[in-house]
Motif scaffolding. Structure first.
Motif, PDB file in Angstrom:
ATOM      1  N   THR A   1      16.922  -2.642   0.652  1.00  0.00           N
ATOM      2  CA  THR A   1      16.444  -1.459   0.225  1.00  0.00           C
ATOM      3  C   THR A   1      15.286  -1.495  -0.886  1.00  0.00           C
ATOM      4  N   ASN A   2      14.929  -2.755  -1.560  1.00  0.00           N
ATOM      5  CA  ASN A   2      14.023  -2.647  -2.540  1.00  0.00           C
ATOM      6  C   ASN A   2      12.514  -3.495  -2.177  1.00  0.00           C
ATOM      7  N   TYR A   3      12.242  -3.615  -0.811  1.00  0.00           N
ATOM      8  CA  TYR A   3      11.163  -4.222  -0.503  1.00  0.00           C
ATOM      9  C   TYR A   3       9.795  -3.845  -1.298  1.00  0.00           C
ATOM     10  N   GLY A   4       9.456  -2.650  -1.378  1.00  0.00           N
ATOM     11  CA  GLY A   4       8.682  -1.989  -2.094  1.00  0.00           C
ATOM     12  C   GLY A   4       8.288  -2.690  -3.694  1.00  0.00           C
ATOM     13  N   ASN A   5       9.340  -2.485  -4.202  1.00  0.00           N
ATOM     14  CA  ASN A   5       9.319  -3.044  -5.720  1.00  0.00           C
ATOM     15  C   ASN A   5       9.173  -4.512  -5.509  1.00  0.00           C
ATOM     16  N   TRP A   6      10.077  -4.995  -4.956  1.00  0.00           N
ATOM     17  CA  TRP A   6      10.110  -6.551  -4.719  1.00  0.00           C
ATOM     18  C   TRP A   6       8.592  -7.196  -4.528  1.00  0.00           C
ATOM     19  N   SER A   7       8.018  -6.524  -3.724  1.00  0.00           N
ATOM     20  CA  SER A   7       6.573  -7.040  -3.292  1.00  0.00           C
ATOM     21  C   SER A   7       5.691  -6.933  -4.580  1.00  0.00           C
ATOM     22  N   ILE A   8       5.673  -5.742  -5.063  1.00  0.00           N
ATOM     23  CA  ILE A   8       5.097  -5.722  -6.426  1.00  0.00           C
ATOM     24  C   ILE A   8       5.390  -6.925  -7.384  1.00  0.00           C
ATOM     25  N   ARG A   9       6.637  -6.792  -7.489  1.00  0.00           N
ATOM     26  CA  ARG A   9       6.838  -8.107  -8.709  1.00  0.00           C
ATOM     27  C   ARG A   9       6.529  -9.411  -8.446  1.00  0.00           C
ATOM     28  N   MET A  10       6.742  -9.627  -7.008  1.00  0.00           N
ATOM     29  CA  MET A  10       6.425 -10.979  -6.383  1.00  0.00           C
ATOM     30  C   MET A  10       4.820 -11.135  -6.670  1.00  0.00           C
ATOM     31  N   LYS A  11       4.130 -10.104  -6.213  1.00  0.00           N
ATOM     32  CA  LYS A  11       2.663 -10.199  -6.349  1.00  0.00           C
ATOM     33  C   LYS A  11       2.128 -10.677  -7.870  1.00  0.00           C
ATOM     34  N   ALA A  12       2.848  -9.956  -8.740  1.00  0.00           N
ATOM     35  CA  ALA A  12       2.919 -10.242 -10.105  1.00  0.00           C
ATOM     36  C   ALA A  12       3.172 -11.626 -10.714  1.00  0.00           C
ATOM     37  N   LEU A  13       4.269 -11.923 -10.130  1.00  0.00           N
ATOM     38  CA  LEU A  13       4.877 -13.405 -10.377  1.00  0.00           C
ATOM     39  C   LEU A  13       3.985 -14.383  -9.671  1.00  0.00           C
ATOM     40  N   LEU A  14       3.499 -14.186  -8.506  1.00  0.00           N
ATOM     41  CA  LEU A  14       2.492 -15.160  -7.799  1.00  0.00           C
ATOM     42  C   LEU A  14       1.120 -15.074  -8.506  1.00  0.00           C
ATOM     43  N   GLY A  15       0.726 -13.907  -8.962  1.00  0.00           N
ATOM     44  CA  GLY A  15      -0.583 -14.038  -9.438  1.00  0.00           C
ATOM     45  C   GLY A  15      -0.462 -14.834 -10.939  1.00  0.00           C
ATOM     46  N   SER A  16       0.678 -14.598 -11.608  1.00  0.00           N
ATOM     47  CA  SER A  16       0.791 -15.396 -12.812  1.00  0.00           C
ATOM     48  C   SER A  16       0.871 -16.966 -12.801  1.00  0.00           C
ATOM     49  N   GLN A  17       1.152 -17.339 -11.476  1.00  0.00           N
ATOM     50  CA  GLN A  17       1.504 -18.655 -11.134  1.00  0.00           C
ATOM     51  C   GLN A  17      -0.207 -19.176 -10.643  1.00  0.00           C
ATOM     52  N   ASP A  18      -1.164 -18.364 -10.343  1.00  0.00           N
ATOM     53  CA  ASP A  18      -2.138 -18.391  -9.792  1.00  0.00           C
ATOM     54  C   ASP A  18      -2.041 -18.835  -8.399  1.00  0.00           C
ATOM     55  N   CYS A  19      -1.324 -18.252  -7.763  1.00  0.00           N
ATOM     56  CA  CYS A  19      -0.934 -18.418  -6.240  1.00  0.00           C
ATOM     57  C   CYS A  19      -0.907 -17.395  -5.245  1.00  0.00           C
ATOM     58  N   TRP A  20      -1.268 -16.143  -5.827  1.00  0.00           N
ATOM     59  CA  TRP A  20      -1.356 -14.729  -5.064  1.00  0.00           C
ATOM     60  C   TRP A  20      -2.619 -14.937  -4.101  1.00  0.00           C
ATOM     61  N   GLU A  21      -3.552 -15.518  -4.381  1.00  0.00           N
ATOM     62  CA  GLU A  21      -4.584 -15.590  -3.292  1.00  0.00           C
ATOM     63  C   GLU A  21      -4.331 -16.498  -2.120  1.00  0.00           C
ATOM     64  N   ILE A  22      -3.667 -17.542  -2.302  1.00  0.00           N
ATOM     65  CA  ILE A  22      -3.237 -18.333  -1.101  1.00  0.00           C
ATOM     66  C   ILE A  22      -2.298 -17.773  -0.149  1.00  0.00           C
ATOM     67  N   VAL A  23      -1.225 -16.759  -0.874  1.00  0.00           N
ATOM     68  CA  VAL A  23      -0.597 -15.994  -0.076  1.00  0.00           C
ATOM     69  C   VAL A  23      -1.214 -14.961   0.696  1.00  0.00           C
ATOM     70  N   GLU A  24      -2.264 -14.239  -0.009  1.00  0.00           N
ATOM     71  CA  GLU A  24      -2.931 -13.355   0.573  1.00  0.00           C
ATOM     72  C   GLU A  24      -3.977 -13.557   1.710  1.00  0.00           C
ATOM     73  N   LYS A  25      -4.718 -14.697   1.455  1.00  0.00           N
ATOM     74  CA  LYS A  25      -5.615 -15.379   2.414  1.00  0.00           C
ATOM     75  C   LYS A  25      -5.430 -16.430   2.974  1.00  0.00           C
ATOM     76  N   GLY A  26      -4.390 -17.294   2.590  1.00  0.00           N
ATOM     77  CA  GLY A  26      -4.132 -18.348   3.307  1.00  0.00           C
ATOM     78  C   GLY A  26      -5.163 -19.437   3.015  1.00  0.00           C
ATOM     79  N   TYR A  27      -4.866 -20.572   3.745  1.00  0.00           N
ATOM     80  CA  TYR A  27      -6.194 -21.747   3.437  1.00  0.00           C
ATOM     81  C   TYR A  27      -6.080 -22.322   4.972  1.00  0.00           C
ATOM     82  N   ILE A  28      -7.239 -23.133   5.313  1.00  0.00           N
ATOM     83  CA  ILE A  28      -7.431 -23.673   6.452  1.00  0.00           C
ATOM     84  C   ILE A  28      -6.852 -25.338   6.320  1.00  0.00           C
ATOM     85  N   GLU A  29      -5.811 -25.511   7.138  1.00  0.00           N
ATOM     86  CA  GLU A  29      -5.392 -26.733   7.441  1.00  0.00           C
ATOM     87  C   GLU A  29      -5.982 -27.500   8.361  1.00  0.00           C
ATOM     88  N   PRO A  30      -6.633 -28.757   8.105  1.00  0.00           N
ATOM     89  CA  PRO A  30      -7.150 -29.591   9.219  1.00  0.00           C
ATOM     90  C   PRO A  30      -6.350 -29.975  10.316  1.00  0.00           C
TER      91      PRO A  30
END
Length: 176
Positions: free
Chosen positions: A15-44
């Motif tokens: 039941t908490n996906y909305g709040n969970w996703s907000i918190r995870m975005k903040a957590l991943l952003g603090s680890q400098d990882c949100w952009e990789i989740v949002e955009k991904g990267y190209i694997e050879p």
């Protein structure tokens, strides 16, 4: 030696996906990882393509992989066993995030129905006789936040009208 900060990974429930996703975005952003989740990267595509990369490109790829695994690890930590099973075979954080988003936010039609229900709930909001002003304001804010998470753009003036009208009515009843 430097202090190690243990980050608290929020736990996803049914039941908490909305709040969970907000918190995870903040957590991943603090680890400098949100952009990789949002955009991904190209694997050879293969080892030969990877070997042909310049040293700078290889370094950038290693960094992207490291951030991706860090993000994926954080996402995995926020899962119970049943939800983890649904994403356990993904190879990157972007795919895991997208699967969870589809599972918990649903397809557009379900989202549209949810939004209609939330709009009706918003319009019908009334302060309960047993409720204090802060509790009512929190209830309004909760509905508004859920509407915004489902794509609604609400005019703050409208939110204030709903909140203020009921607060004024209750105050008038209490003072008479």
């Amino acid at each position: 030696m430097g202090d190690v900060i243990q980050l608290q990974v929020p736990q996803l429930t049914k039941t908490n996906y909305g709040n969970w996703s907000i918190r995870m975005k903040a957590l991943l952003g603090s680890q400098d990882c949100w952009e990789i989740v949002e955009k991904g990267y190209i694997e050879p595509g293969d080892a030969a393509t990877e070997a042909a990369l310049s040293n700078d490109a290889k370094k950038a790829l290693r960094e992207a992989r490291k951030k991706d695994q860090k993000a994926l690890n954080s996402i995995f930590q926020g899962m119970d066993e049943s939800t983890f099973e649904k994403i356990s075979d993904v190879k990157n954080a972007k795919n895991a995030w997208e699967i969870l988003q589809k599972l918990f936010q649903g397809v557009k039609k379900a989202k549209k129905v949810r939004l209609q229900s939330l709009r009706a709930e918003f319009e019908m909001l009334k302060m309960k006789s047993s409720e204090n002003i802060d509790d009512y304001a929190n209830r309004v804010k909760s509905v508004v936040n859920e509407m915004k998470r489902n794509g609604e753009t609400l005019d703050e003036v409208r939110v204030m009208e709903i909140t203020s009208a009921d607060q004024h009515t209750k105050w008038m009843k209490e003072t008479m």
